[in-house]
Design a protein around this motif. Structure first.
Motif, mmCIF file in Angstrom:
data_model
loop_
_atom_site.group_PDB
_atom_site.id
_atom_site.type_symbol
_atom_site.label_atom_id
_atom_site.label_comp_id
_atom_site.label_asym_id
_atom_site.label_seq_id
_atom_site.Cartn_x
_atom_site.Cartn_y
_atom_site.Cartn_z
ATOM 1 N N PHE A 262 -10.895 -5.332 -10.511
ATOM 2 C CA PHE A 262 -10.030 -4.403 -9.563
ATOM 3 C C PHE A 262 -9.624 -4.957 -8.268
ATOM 4 O O PHE A 262 -8.470 -4.783 -7.624
ATOM 5 C CB PHE A 262 -10.857 -3.112 -9.357
ATOM 6 C CG PHE A 262 -9.810 -2.253 -8.655
ATOM 7 C CD1 PHE A 262 -8.950 -1.534 -9.210
ATOM 8 C CD2 PHE A 262 -10.402 -1.661 -7.288
ATOM 9 C CE1 PHE A 262 -8.116 -0.396 -8.435
ATOM 10 C CE2 PHE A 262 -9.616 -0.946 -6.697
ATOM 11 C CZ PHE A 262 -8.444 -0.077 -7.133
ATOM 12 N N THR A 263 -10.363 -5.752 -7.602
ATOM 13 C CA THR A 263 -9.944 -6.411 -6.262
ATOM 14 C C THR A 263 -8.749 -7.419 -6.424
ATOM 15 O O THR A 263 -7.712 -7.464 -5.768
ATOM 16 C CB THR A 263 -11.106 -7.493 -5.809
ATOM 17 O OG1 THR A 263 -12.331 -6.557 -5.586
ATOM 18 C CG2 THR A 263 -10.879 -8.064 -4.349
ATOM 19 N N PHE A 264 -8.928 -7.975 -7.400
ATOM 20 C CA PHE A 264 -7.729 -9.086 -7.820
ATOM 21 C C PHE A 264 -6.461 -8.243 -8.058
ATOM 22 O O PHE A 264 -5.456 -8.608 -7.796
ATOM 23 C CB PHE A 264 -8.101 -10.114 -8.870
ATOM 24 C CG PHE A 264 -8.757 -11.380 -8.373
ATOM 25 C CD1 PHE A 264 -8.070 -12.327 -7.626
ATOM 26 C CD2 PHE A 264 -10.274 -11.424 -8.641
ATOM 27 C CE1 PHE A 264 -8.926 -13.443 -7.245
ATOM 28 C CE2 PHE A 264 -10.897 -12.571 -8.192
ATOM 29 C CZ PHE A 264 -10.338 -13.330 -7.589
ATOM 30 N N TYR B 227 -0.434 -4.966 -4.850
ATOM 31 C CA TYR B 227 0.199 -4.539 -3.565
ATOM 32 C C TYR B 227 0.995 -5.786 -2.892
ATOM 33 O O TYR B 227 2.104 -5.461 -2.228
ATOM 34 C CB TYR B 227 -0.843 -4.364 -2.507
ATOM 35 C CG TYR B 227 -1.472 -2.971 -2.272
ATOM 36 C CD1 TYR B 227 -0.977 -2.000 -1.397
ATOM 37 C CD2 TYR B 227 -2.273 -2.402 -3.421
ATOM 38 C CE1 TYR B 227 -1.467 -0.667 -1.304
ATOM 39 C CE2 TYR B 227 -2.616 -1.084 -3.366
ATOM 40 C CZ TYR B 227 -2.268 -0.262 -2.388
ATOM 41 O OH TYR B 227 -2.749 1.018 -2.318
ATOM 42 N N LEU B 228 0.834 -6.837 -3.260
ATOM 43 C CA LEU B 228 1.658 -8.150 -2.608
ATOM 44 C C LEU B 228 3.044 -7.888 -3.437
ATOM 45 O O LEU B 228 4.059 -7.981 -3.121
ATOM 46 C CB LEU B 228 0.794 -9.342 -3.213
ATOM 47 C CG LEU B 228 1.633 -10.530 -2.592
ATOM 48 C CD1 LEU B 228 2.073 -10.696 -1.219
ATOM 49 C CD2 LEU B 228 1.136 -11.683 -3.222
ATOM 50 N N ASN B 229 2.861 -7.527 -4.731
ATOM 51 C CA ASN B 229 4.126 -7.587 -5.453
ATOM 52 C C ASN B 229 4.829 -6.361 -5.148
ATOM 53 O O ASN B 229 6.365 -6.452 -5.021
ATOM 54 C CB ASN B 229 3.944 -7.134 -7.076
ATOM 55 C CG ASN B 229 5.094 -7.048 -7.893
ATOM 56 O OD1 ASN B 229 5.712 -7.737 -8.254
ATOM 57 N ND2 ASN B 229 5.094 -5.744 -8.394
ATOM 58 N N MET B 230 4.316 -5.230 -4.585
ATOM 59 C CA MET B 230 5.318 -3.943 -4.321
ATOM 60 C C MET B 230 5.626 -4.221 -3.023
ATOM 61 O O MET B 230 6.945 -3.911 -2.869
ATOM 62 C CB MET B 230 3.921 -2.732 -4.101
ATOM 63 C CG MET B 230 3.879 -2.307 -5.484
ATOM 64 S SD MET B 230 4.996 -1.560 -6.292
ATOM 65 C CE MET B 230 5.778 -0.589 -4.972
ATOM 66 N N TRP B 231 5.027 -4.976 -2.080
ATOM 67 C CA TRP B 231 5.589 -5.133 -0.476
ATOM 68 C C TRP B 231 6.690 -6.250 -0.601
ATOM 69 O O TRP B 231 7.904 -6.030 -0.030
ATOM 70 C CB TRP B 231 4.336 -5.311 0.324
ATOM 71 C CG TRP B 231 3.684 -4.379 0.961
ATOM 72 C CD1 TRP B 231 2.259 -3.893 0.438
ATOM 73 C CD2 TRP B 231 4.083 -3.257 1.713
ATOM 74 N NE1 TRP B 231 1.928 -2.781 1.230
ATOM 75 C CE2 TRP B 231 3.271 -2.295 1.839
ATOM 76 C CE3 TRP B 231 5.396 -2.847 2.235
ATOM 77 C CZ2 TRP B 231 3.611 -1.132 2.720
ATOM 78 C CZ3 TRP B 231 5.594 -1.721 3.053
ATOM 79 C CH2 TRP B 231 4.492 -1.029 3.295
ATOM 80 N N ILE B 232 6.600 -7.216 -1.359
ATOM 81 C CA ILE B 232 7.635 -8.214 -1.449
ATOM 82 C C ILE B 232 8.842 -7.370 -2.105
ATOM 83 O O ILE B 232 10.018 -8.046 -1.864
ATOM 84 C CB ILE B 232 7.217 -9.399 -2.407
ATOM 85 C CG1 ILE B 232 6.172 -10.210 -1.585
ATOM 86 C CG2 ILE B 232 8.369 -10.402 -2.410
ATOM 87 C CD1 ILE B 232 5.499 -11.327 -2.207
ATOM 88 N N ALA C 153 -0.980 -10.346 4.508
ATOM 89 C CA ALA C 153 -1.933 -9.844 4.960
ATOM 90 C C ALA C 153 -2.376 -8.416 4.663
ATOM 91 O O ALA C 153 -3.490 -8.164 4.475
ATOM 92 C CB ALA C 153 -1.818 -9.904 6.690
ATOM 93 N N ILE C 154 -1.387 -7.569 4.404
ATOM 94 C CA ILE C 154 -1.673 -6.206 4.328
ATOM 95 C C ILE C 154 -2.300 -6.160 2.824
ATOM 96 O O ILE C 154 -3.165 -5.448 2.651
ATOM 97 C CB ILE C 154 -0.479 -5.385 4.070
ATOM 98 C CG1 ILE C 154 0.146 -5.075 5.684
ATOM 99 C CG2 ILE C 154 -0.577 -4.091 3.668
ATOM 100 C CD1 ILE C 154 1.539 -4.689 5.727
ATOM 101 N N SER C 155 -1.865 -7.066 1.956
ATOM 102 C CA SER C 155 -2.468 -6.896 0.394
ATOM 103 C C SER C 155 -3.907 -7.300 0.785
ATOM 104 O O SER C 155 -4.505 -6.680 -0.057
ATOM 105 C CB SER C 155 -1.446 -7.649 -0.281
ATOM 106 O OG SER C 155 -0.330 -7.431 -0.518
ATOM 107 N N LEU C 156 -3.865 -8.426 1.462
ATOM 108 C CA LEU C 156 -5.440 -9.073 1.250
ATOM 109 C C LEU C 156 -6.435 -7.845 2.029
ATOM 110 O O LEU C 156 -7.592 -7.787 1.475
ATOM 111 C CB LEU C 156 -5.313 -10.325 2.214
ATOM 112 C CG LEU C 156 -6.597 -11.071 2.297
ATOM 113 C CD1 LEU C 156 -7.324 -11.314 0.881
ATOM 114 C CD2 LEU C 156 -6.582 -12.304 3.178
ATOM 115 N N ALA D 18 -10.974 -2.513 -0.917
ATOM 116 C CA ALA D 18 -10.994 -1.813 -2.257
ATOM 117 C C ALA D 18 -12.508 -2.492 -2.613
ATOM 118 O O ALA D 18 -13.154 -1.784 -3.285
ATOM 119 C CB ALA D 18 -10.001 -2.529 -3.024
ATOM 120 N N ALA D 19 -12.736 -3.796 -2.610
ATOM 121 C CA ALA D 19 -13.928 -4.541 -2.847
ATOM 122 C C ALA D 19 -15.195 -3.656 -2.336
ATOM 123 O O ALA D 19 -16.094 -3.712 -2.677
ATOM 124 C CB ALA D 19 -13.735 -5.898 -2.712
#
Length: 309
Positions: A86-88, A94-99, A139-142, A148-149
């Motif tokens: 789930f963390t990965f 989120y990285l995909n959504m924001w880009i 940074a937001i996605s990380l 989440a973790a």
């Protein structure tokens, strides 16, 4: 032994994985070669390249999750495995959504026309700050994936203690339902970049409507390049909205699949439908982008000539 449904699922998800890697890898390769040749890269190609890398990661995580579901249907009751997957997934999602949101906003700023000072300032600044914007997306996605973790780790510790105080029946009811509360929460957070994309879409449609009204006054019978650019961008953003809805509904299906009698089948179906988002939208980008489409046509033409020789 795998059931017939499992065999079909493995075949479909393998096909989606191959198409997803090839499609997104093709976009990255074309832009990378063009970058080397010209010693520079355009803003839209830079966003494309980062987007497809994020989508390759997302597809890979989703395929791994699908394989784990087939091999071990009870993975969601074993929270250590659940936390890693789930963390990965959260990070890649989120990285995909924001880009993708950055791409949609970029289309709006570069194609739409407006005399508003804020719009003109953003239009002028976007090329200069796109690197920092994409870094901010990372940074937001990380940060969200780390949260989440932590949330799921606390949830795991809580249920580890609860195991000593409840019987087997109680454990079954306690271990699954709370697990999906953070899942639902993080799924809802993904709505934020989607809303930004939706606003950009409607503003671009409004810009096209205003532009169409203007050119009707000076109609010459020839094709208007600006209108074609508007329409192409709107098609790209419409495909994103469609695939995102499919992806989001599939995610909700997987989130609440524990309520269904055919739990494993529901998760497998949701997984197959969800992968269509990072796969399908990238294929649409290839079709609607002139450089990517023309390069692909040239590749097919060269291959036909080579086969004839």
């Amino acid at each position: 032994m795998f059931s017939p449904a499992d065999n079909i699922f493995i075949i479909l998800i393998t096909g989606e994985f191959i198409l997803g890697i090839l499609g997104n890898g093709y976009i990255a390769l074309v832009n990378w070669i063009d970058w080397i040749k010209k010693k520079k890269i355009s803003t839209v190609d830079y966003i494309f390249t980062n987007l497809v890398i994020a989508r390759i990661c997302l597809i890979s995580v989703m395929v791994v999750n699908g394989i784990v579901i087939v091999l071990n249907p009870d993975v969601y009751t074993k929270n250590k495995q659940q936390i890693v997957i789930f963390t990965f997934w959260t990070f890649a999602n989120y990285l995909n959504m924001w880009i993708t949101t950055c791409l949609n906003v970029f289309y709006f700023l570069k194609i739409a026309s407006s005399s508003h000072p804020l719009f003109l300032w953003l239009k002028w600044k976007i090329d200069m700050v796109v690197h920092w914007i994409l870094l901010g997306c990372f940074a937001i996605s990380l940060l969200v994936s780390l949260i989440a973790a932590i949330v799921l780790s606390c949830d795991y510790r809580f249920h580890a203690i609860a195991k000593h105080k409840r019987n087997i029946t109680e454990m079954f009811h306690v271990s699954k339902i709370p697990y999906f509360e953070p899942l639902t929460l993080f799924n809802l957070f993904a709505i934020v970049p989607f809303i930004v994309s939706l606003i950009s879409f409607f503003l671009l449609v409004r810009s096209l409507w205003r532009h169409t009204k203007q050119i009707k006054l000076y109609a010459t019978g020839s094709r208007d390049p600006s209108t074609e650019v508007h329409v192409r961008a709107i098609k790209t953003m419409t495909s994103f909205i469609f695939f995102f809805f499919l992806y989001y509904i599939s995610s909700i299906l997987m989130t609440f699949s524990y309520l269904m009698t055919k739990y494993k089948l529901a998760v497998e179906f949701g997984e197959i439908a969800a992968i269509l988002y990072p796969l399908g939208h990238s294929l649409i980008l290839i079709v609607l982008n002139n450089k990517l489409r023309q390069t692909f046509v040239r590749m097919l033409t060269c291959r036909k000539i080579a086969c004839m020789i």
